[in-house]
Every structure is written in structure tokens, then in C-alpha cells.
Scaffold this motif. Structure first.
Motif, mmCIF file in Angstrom:
data_model
loop_
_atom_site.group_PDB
_atom_site.id
_atom_site.type_symbol
_atom_site.label_atom_id
_atom_site.label_comp_id
_atom_site.label_asym_id
_atom_site.label_seq_id
_atom_site.Cartn_x
_atom_site.Cartn_y
_atom_site.Cartn_z
ATOM 1 N N LEU A 135 -6.053 -81.569 76.455
ATOM 2 C CA LEU A 135 -5.623 -80.907 75.223
ATOM 3 C C LEU A 135 -6.534 -79.736 74.886
ATOM 4 O O LEU A 135 -6.086 -78.666 74.483
ATOM 5 N N ALA A 136 -7.836 -79.964 75.078
ATOM 6 C CA ALA A 136 -8.790 -78.875 74.843
ATOM 7 C C ALA A 136 -8.550 -77.748 75.837
ATOM 8 O O ALA A 136 -8.652 -76.558 75.486
ATOM 9 N N ALA A 137 -8.194 -78.104 77.071
ATOM 10 C CA ALA A 137 -7.909 -77.081 78.084
ATOM 11 C C ALA A 137 -6.669 -76.290 77.685
ATOM 12 O O ALA A 137 -6.622 -75.059 77.819
ATOM 13 N N PHE A 138 -5.661 -76.984 77.172
ATOM 14 C CA PHE A 138 -4.436 -76.330 76.694
ATOM 15 C C PHE A 138 -4.772 -75.339 75.577
ATOM 16 O O PHE A 138 -4.324 -74.188 75.578
ATOM 17 N N LEU A 139 -5.617 -75.806 74.660
ATOM 18 C CA LEU A 139 -6.031 -74.950 73.550
ATOM 19 C C LEU A 139 -6.773 -73.723 74.077
ATOM 20 O O LEU A 139 -6.512 -72.583 73.656
ATOM 21 N N GLY A 140 -7.686 -73.961 75.020
ATOM 22 C CA GLY A 140 -8.425 -72.849 75.626
ATOM 23 C C GLY A 140 -7.480 -71.855 76.284
ATOM 24 O O GLY A 140 -7.639 -70.639 76.157
ATOM 25 N N ALA A 141 -6.462 -72.381 76.972
ATOM 26 C CA ALA A 141 -5.497 -71.515 77.663
ATOM 27 C C ALA A 141 -4.701 -70.680 76.666
ATOM 28 O O ALA A 141 -4.560 -69.462 76.833
ATOM 29 N N THR A 142 -4.184 -71.311 75.601
ATOM 30 C CA THR A 142 -3.353 -70.565 74.644
ATOM 31 C C THR A 142 -4.173 -69.483 73.939
ATOM 32 O O THR A 142 -3.696 -68.372 73.741
ATOM 33 N N LEU A 143 -5.418 -69.818 73.584
ATOM 34 C CA LEU A 143 -6.252 -68.829 72.896
ATOM 35 C C LEU A 143 -6.581 -67.664 73.824
ATOM 36 O O LEU A 143 -6.553 -66.503 73.426
ATOM 37 N N THR A 144 -6.876 -67.985 75.091
ATOM 38 C CA THR A 144 -7.261 -66.925 76.018
ATOM 39 C C THR A 144 -6.108 -65.958 76.264
ATOM 40 O O THR A 144 -6.298 -64.741 76.229
ATOM 41 N N ILE A 145 -4.910 -66.495 76.502
ATOM 42 C CA ILE A 145 -3.801 -65.581 76.801
ATOM 43 C C ILE A 145 -3.467 -64.736 75.575
ATOM 44 O O ILE A 145 -3.129 -63.556 75.690
ATOM 45 N N PHE A 195 0.418 -74.781 78.581
ATOM 46 C CA PHE A 195 0.276 -76.240 78.681
ATOM 47 C C PHE A 195 0.131 -76.671 80.135
ATOM 48 O O PHE A 195 -0.770 -77.458 80.480
ATOM 49 N N ALA A 196 0.990 -76.119 80.984
ATOM 50 C CA ALA A 196 0.912 -76.440 82.416
ATOM 51 C C ALA A 196 -0.447 -76.029 82.981
ATOM 52 O O ALA A 196 -1.080 -76.781 83.732
ATOM 53 N N THR A 197 -0.899 -74.835 82.603
ATOM 54 C CA THR A 197 -2.202 -74.361 83.083
ATOM 55 C C THR A 197 -3.321 -75.281 82.586
ATOM 56 O O THR A 197 -4.212 -75.662 83.358
ATOM 57 N N GLY A 198 -3.270 -75.625 81.302
ATOM 58 C CA GLY A 198 -4.293 -76.495 80.725
ATOM 59 C C GLY A 198 -4.367 -77.837 81.438
ATOM 60 O O GLY A 198 -5.456 -78.313 81.788
ATOM 61 N N LEU A 199 -3.194 -78.419 81.689
ATOM 62 C CA LEU A 199 -3.169 -79.704 82.406
ATOM 63 C C LEU A 199 -3.781 -79.563 83.791
ATOM 64 O O LEU A 199 -4.628 -80.363 84.200
ATOM 65 N N ALA A 200 -3.354 -78.541 84.508
ATOM 66 C CA ALA A 200 -3.834 -78.358 85.880
ATOM 67 C C ALA A 200 -5.344 -78.142 85.904
ATOM 68 O O ALA A 200 -6.057 -78.772 86.685
ATOM 69 N N VAL A 201 -5.822 -77.271 85.039
ATOM 70 C CA VAL A 201 -7.250 -76.940 85.052
ATOM 71 C C VAL A 201 -8.093 -78.145 84.640
ATOM 72 O O VAL A 201 -9.170 -78.382 85.193
ATOM 73 N N SER A 202 -7.587 -78.947 83.706
ATOM 74 C CA SER A 202 -8.397 -80.076 83.231
ATOM 75 C C SER A 202 -8.604 -81.124 84.320
ATOM 76 O O SER A 202 -9.535 -81.915 84.243
ATOM 77 N N VAL A 203 -7.752 -81.138 85.338
ATOM 78 C CA VAL A 203 -7.943 -82.112 86.418
ATOM 79 C C VAL A 203 -8.411 -81.500 87.730
ATOM 80 O O VAL A 203 -8.807 -82.215 88.648
ATOM 81 N N SER A 204 -8.354 -80.173 87.843
ATOM 82 C CA SER A 204 -8.686 -79.579 89.139
ATOM 83 C C SER A 204 -9.566 -78.352 89.034
ATOM 84 O O SER A 204 -9.881 -77.729 90.041
ATOM 85 N N GLY A 205 -9.955 -77.966 87.821
ATOM 86 C CA GLY A 205 -10.726 -76.742 87.681
ATOM 87 C C GLY A 205 -9.836 -75.527 87.863
ATOM 88 O O GLY A 205 -8.613 -75.633 87.875
ATOM 89 N N ALA A 206 -10.494 -74.367 88.016
ATOM 90 C CA ALA A 206 -9.735 -73.123 88.055
ATOM 91 C C ALA A 206 -9.400 -72.718 89.490
ATOM 92 O O ALA A 206 -10.126 -71.978 90.128
ATOM 93 N N ILE A 207 -8.270 -73.208 89.981
ATOM 94 C CA ILE A 207 -7.804 -72.816 91.317
ATOM 95 C C ILE A 207 -7.025 -71.515 91.168
ATOM 96 O O ILE A 207 -6.078 -71.444 90.401
ATOM 97 N N GLY A 208 -7.440 -70.489 91.895
ATOM 98 C CA GLY A 208 -6.873 -69.168 91.667
ATOM 99 C C GLY A 208 -5.688 -68.818 92.529
ATOM 100 O O GLY A 208 -5.466 -69.414 93.586
ATOM 101 N N TYR A 209 -4.908 -67.855 92.076
ATOM 102 C CA TYR A 209 -3.895 -67.118 92.836
ATOM 103 C C TYR A 209 -2.647 -67.902 93.197
ATOM 104 O O TYR A 209 -1.706 -67.332 93.741
ATOM 105 N N VAL A 210 -2.615 -69.220 92.918
ATOM 106 C CA VAL A 210 -1.414 -69.985 93.252
ATOM 107 C C VAL A 210 -0.222 -69.439 92.449
ATOM 108 O O VAL A 210 0.875 -69.255 92.976
#
Lengths: 348, 284
Positions: free
Chosen positions: A130-140, A255-270
């Protein structure tokens, strides 16, 4: 190639094809690694698991297969689908073909959010995604704001704002991780480069459900997204509720980005590679692109992670290193093949 | 109402709108199906603002645009898209798309959510291609078309919306004179055949004079005159509005007016109101 008009049958055909590729490559991924498992053993093990029979595998094989590789490959699929669909969503939302959660800094924002929640809670909790989702929405939102020149979204300023934001947030992440060292935090590599080997904050089932929901929401907006590609005013006169579509896709992709990053870190370019690959193969209609991108994203990350854990076995590379080695040159290629004067920055 | 004439389909009543630095004063006119109105005026006269009000993209501050008696601003987006089509100045496409799927985008407002086009939609799109003489382009990429082809394809997409009211924003902007005449003749024919009302913004005075049933002349946000081309194309009026020397002739056969530059055009004049529209665009 593509029929003149897209039909449900065409979408189903492409998705079945990609699902087949995903299954085959996943089986190969299950059998290879620092300890290779013969395909016959793999078949027996999987069959016993599916039919709930007692396992006849050796304890080592059983552990490697079902405690290590199966969860990891499932995680790779979920993360790949999430990042790829998020990329396709951001590309239409921002009318920028080079948009990607990592390039735009969204992944870094999500990572920072996740780390802050870790720092506060001291461990992985359901609050982490959830925190990752929040981080993602604020950043974009921030990058979108920074990317505007006048009232227009300038495509190159947007990318630059994303890259700089990513670099800034990664610096914060590094700083935080170092000052918090000694606590139960996973390494800098994980958050900055992405890694699929660790424990996850959420059970895989929940994670899959979340990503499926986010992808479903973006899929439901597929037709409006098609029209958004041609400009916002045009989309509006063709009957699209532009504001609502953008808000929904913005939240779902984040939300999708937040979920992915919270379990796998920042995987780029996919999120960049996969939608472009799918467009090249099957066209750019979002009604086909969204499901095909989800499946192809799963394929790409499963393959990338398999490479990450085999090319330098018995040690491992972070999976993000593999995707970046392929993704960064493709990004440059796409950037160079764009017209020199920005032309896709909305309407005048 | 004259005998045999169709009832008014578009009625614009006291429509006004204000940006911080620009005001469109109340506009009134009405159109019957098959009628072609051109909106003329110098830069920053308020033409684009009026077109947006007609399209329902802006909501009038006062007054209303009525379509068959219903205020356009009250129509929901999808219904509006089924009844009003807008051909805008072309904006760049993000990814390659072929002509037929592009024209099918005009069917969006007829599809259910998550819907795929039916045979009916396909037939409508193919008819639109045929009507705009672009059927042979169906499998080409939109990005690869020439300016004239692209404008006709944009028109085809608008036709696929099966509108009652068609709006065009400077459709002849990047076309040579041959394509300009071809496109407007096509718009006129289609408008009369279907029939639907057309409002068209242009800078081409002679095209307006040739093809319009009525002309609305805008200047600094005011409707200076509304009438047939012959009524609007008065030399003094046009000279005042466009701030340059002009001559107006009438075609010996059709009686339609023609405008040419006057003899004393070498001396530039200071133009009032310049930049107003640009300022307003920045605010949107």
C-alpha cells in the motif's frame, strides 16, 4: 498478420498462443538452475502435485522445485504482467510511447514508499504494497507536473523529469537503507535493481488477485485508451470521458506498479519493452494489447529471471540487471527513431 | 419556413462564453439539415471557441446550443458523439494505425463497454470510406497518407459517427487548392444527401463564398454579420474586419462573391486583437 478488424476470436487466439509460450518457457525455467532437474522428474513432480498424490521426488528436488522455483516463477509472472500492463497504461495516459514505470521514476517512488513503511514497521507487512502504491501515485503526479511546459505535456521534458526523479528517489532510498542498516531490511540492490529471490510482503495469491484486478480495470478502459492515443479532444468528441479514463488508468497502473515493486524491487524497462514488442507483433489496439502485454510481460520476466539465476550460477544477478541490459538500448533506439521535434504532446 | 424545407435541427440561442482575456459575445443562428454554415473571421475572432461551444466541448456561460430542441451541454458524452461529429485539425497519432480501424473509431459511442465492432459497424465504416472516396485506402497506414487523403479519412471517421451535426475546424488548412475544392464539394454533397447540418471554420474566403449556404462573420468575439455569402461579402465590411485592401467581385454565372487582394496591400497595417487567441489557447 492482423485482420482488418479486431475480433474476440483474434484476441483469444493471440492470448492462447502467448499462454502456450509462457507454459513452455516456465517448464524450462523450472528445470534449469544451479541444480538442474531432469524434465521427467519435473513432470512427475508436477503431476503428483496436481493430483494431490504423495510425492516420490527426492527431498532435495522437492524443495528446489516447490519451495524455491515454483514460487519464484509464479512471482516473476505476476510481476512481469503488472509492470508490462502498467507501462502500456502509462503510454496511453501520458501519450508517450517511451513511458515505463521505471523510466518515469514511478518504480523508485514505489520503492521509497515501501522502504519507508518497512522502516516504520520494521518488517514486511500488508502495509508495504500500500505504501508502494502511494509512493507510485505521488511520484507520477509529480513527474506529470514537472513534465508540463505551459499547459502542455512535453514528451521529452516528461521523460527527463522521470529520469531525474528516479535518480533523486534512488538516492534517498540508498541513504535510508544505509542509515537503517542492521535492521531487517533487504539490500540496496533489491530496491534499486529488482530481485525475485526474496520473501514477499503478500501471499502470491493475493498478489495475483491485485494485479489481475488492476489489469482488468485497464482492460475495461481499452477502447477509450485507443482513442486517447489520437488526442484528448478527439477522444472526447468520439464519446470518451477523458478525465474519468485517465484517473482510472492512472490509479490502476500505479497500483500494479506498487504491487510489483513491493515484492520485487524496481525492475526496469519491462513496461517499455513488452508493449512495444506486442505492438510490433499484433498491432496497437488496446483490446488486444492489454491481455497480450500481461502474458508477454510474464514471459519476459520469467526468461529474464531464469537468465539472472543461471548465467553466473551458482551466484545470481539481480533480474533488473538483465532487463536493463536489453531495455536501455531499446529505449535509446526508440528515442532516436522518434521525430526530433516533440509531436505527441497533446492538443493545441 | 419555406415549402419543403426541413425543420431547424441546430439552434444557437444567445450563446456567450468568456476566457479571462477574451469574450465571445452572444451568438444566434439556426441551421436546417443539409445546410452548410461557414464561420469566418480573422485570427482571434473567436472561431475556435464558437466551434467548441457547438461541439459541446465548452459549456456556454449563457444561452444554449440546441440540437433538435435539446441542449447539447446536457447530452451525455456518448449520445453527443452519436449526434455531433467534429473533424479537427489533425493531431499526431502515437502508434501506427490502419485506415479502416481508424474510421471504426467513429463507432466507439455505439459500442458497449469492452465491445468489439459488429458487421453493422463495419458496414457503416465501409460506407463512410466509399462516401469520402477512400475505400481503396482501407488497409493503408494513416501515417502514410497524403494531406488530402488524411483529411478525407478524418471526414470518413466523422461520417461513421452518423451525426446530425458535423463540425469542421479548418479542414483545408494544409491542402492545395485542388484538394480544398474537392473536400468542400464532398462535404457539401454529403451534407445535402444525408442530410445533416454542417458548421465549418475556415480562413479561405473564396471557398466559403462558393460552398456556404450561410456565412457567420466574427470579429473580436462579436457576430458582425450572418447571411448568405452575397450578404456578408461586402467590400467595406471585409476590409474593416481583415484590415487589408480587398476587392469583391461576383461570379458572372453563379453570382457567388469572390475576394481578391486590393491594389494597396503593400503598406502593412497594425492589427488589433492579434495574439488574443494564442493567449487563450495557453490557458486551456
Amino acid at each position: 498478420m492482423i485482420a482488418a478488424i479486431l475480433t474476440r476470436g483474434e484476441v483469444a487466439r493471440v492470448c492462447l498462443l502467448l499462454a502456450g509460450v509462457l507454459v513452455i518457457l516456465s517448464l524450462i525455467a523450472l528445470s534449469v538452475g544451479s541444480a538442474s532437474i531432469p524434465l521427467s522428474t519435473l513432470g512427475t513432480g508436477l503431476w503428483e502435485q496436481i493430483t494431490f498424490s504423495p510425492s516420490t521426488l527426492s527431498p532435495d528436488h522437492y524443495t528446489i522445485l516447490f519451495k524455491v522455483r515454483v514460487p519464484r516463477i509464479l512471482l516473476a509472472m505476476i510481476v512481469g504482467a503488472a509492470l508490462a500492463v502498467a507501462g502500456a497504461g502509462y503510454q496511453a495516459l501520458l501519450r508517450n510511447p517511451l513511458a515505463d514505470p521505471y523510466v518515469l521514476g514511478v518504480s523508485s517512488g514505489a520503492a521509497l514508499g515501501a522502504i519507508l513503511s518497512l522502516a516504520l514497521a520494521g518488517r514486511l507487512t500488508v502495509a508495504t504494497p500500500l505504501a508502494a502504491f502511494l509512493g507510485a501515485t505521488l511520484t507520477i503526479a509529480l513527474v506529470y507536473f514537472l513534465g508540463q511546459r505551459g499547459a502542455q505535456l512535453s514528451p521529452y521534458t516528461l521523460l527527463l523529469a522521470g529520469v531525474i526523479t528516479a535518480s533523486f528517489l534512488s538516492a534517498l532510498t540508498t541513504f535510508l537503507l544505509n542509515s537503517l542498516s542492521g535492521r531487517d531490511l533487504r539490500g540496496v540492490t533489491f530496491w534499486l535493481m529488482g530481485d525475485l529471490s526474496g520473501p514477499t510482503a503478500l501471499p502470491l495469491g493475493w498478489l495475483a488477485l491485485g494485479v489481475l484486478a488492476a489489469s482488468g480495470v485497464i482492460y475495461a478502459a481499452a477502447s477509450p485508451l485507443n482513442l486517447l492515443l489520437g488526442g484528448e479532444t478527439e477522444a472526447q468528441t468520439l464519446g470518451v470521458d477523458v478525465r474519468q479514463t485517465k484517473l482510472i488508468v492512472y490509479l490502476a497502473a500505479s497500483f500494479a506498479t506498487g504491487l510489483a515493486v513491493s515484492v520485487s524491487g524496481a525492475i526496469g524497462y519491462v513496461g517499455l519493452l513488452v508493449p512495444h514488442l506486442v505492438r510490433l507483433l499484433f498491432g496497437s489496439d488496446y483490446r488486444l494489447l492489454v491481455p497480450a502485454t500481461a502474458l508477454a510481460g510474464a514471459v519476459v520476466v520469467v526468461v529474464a529471471d531464469t537468465l539472472a539465476r543461471t548465467v553466473v550460477a551458482p551466484t545470481e544477478l539481480p533480474v533488473g540487471a538483465v532487463t536493463a541490459v536489453v531495455g536501455a538500448p531499446v529505449f535509446i533506439y526508440l528515442l532516436r527513431s522518434r521525430p526530433a521535434t516533440p509531436g505527441s504532446g497533446g492538443d493545441s | 419556413m419555406a415549402d419543403g424545407a426541413l425543420p431547424v435541427s441546430v439552434e444557437v440561442r444567445q450563446v456567450a462564453f468568456g476566457y479571462p482575456h477574451f469574450r465571445l459575445q452572444p451568438i444566434n443562428f439556426s441551421l436546417r439539415p443539409g445546410e452548410l454554415l461557414t464561420i469566418l473571421g480573422p485570427n482571434a475572432a473567436g472561431k475556435s471557441t464558437l466551434l467548441k461551444l457547438l461541439a459541446g466541448l465548452l459549456v456556454p456561460e449563457t444561452g444554449a446550443v440546441l440540437l433538435e430542441g435539446q441542449p447539447v451541454a446536457a447530452l451525455d458524452l456518448r449520445e453527443r458523439a452519436r449526434r455531433i461529429a467534429v473533424v479537427q485539425q489533425e493531431s499526431p497519432l502515437l502508434f501506427p494505425i490502419r485506415v479502416l480501424p481508424f474510421v471504426l473509431q467513429g463507432r466507439h459511442a455505439y459500442l458497449p463497454a469492452l465491445g468489439f465492432e459488429t458487421e453493422t459497424d463495419l458496414a457503416v465504416a465501409r460506407n463512410a470510406l466509399a462516401a469520402t472516396r477512400t475505400a481503396h485506402l482501407a488497409d493503408r497506414l494513416v501515417q502514410e497518407l497524403s494531406g488530402g487523403e488524411k483529411q478525407r479519412v478524418l471526414l470518413a471517421r466523422a461520417l461513421a459517427q452518423q451525426p446530425e451535426f458535423l463540425l469542421l475546424d479548418e479542414p483545408t488548412l494544409h491542402l492545395d487548392i485542388g484538394f480544398q475544392v474537392e473536400l468542400l464539394r464532398l462535404v457539401q454533397q454529403l451534407a445535402r444527401r444525408e442530410p445533416y447540418a454542417v458548421a465549418l471554420v475556415t480562413h479561405e474566403l473564396n471557398l466559403a463564398a462558393e460552398f456556404a449556404d450561410s456565412v457567420l462573420l466574427l470579429h473580436q468575439g462579436r457576430m458582425l454579420r450572418l447571411g448568405t455569402p452575397a450578404e456578408v461579402f461586402e467590400r467595406d465590411l471585409l476590409e474593416q474586419v481583415f484590415e487589408t485592401e480587398l476587392e469583391v467581385f461576383f461570379h458572372p454565372e453563379t453570382g457567388r462573391p469572390r475576394v481578391v487582394l486590393g491594389s494597396e496591400t503593400s503598406e502593412p497595417r497594425l492589427r488589433s486583437g492579434e495574439g488574443g487567441e494564442a493567449g487563450q489557447k495557453r490557458l486551456e
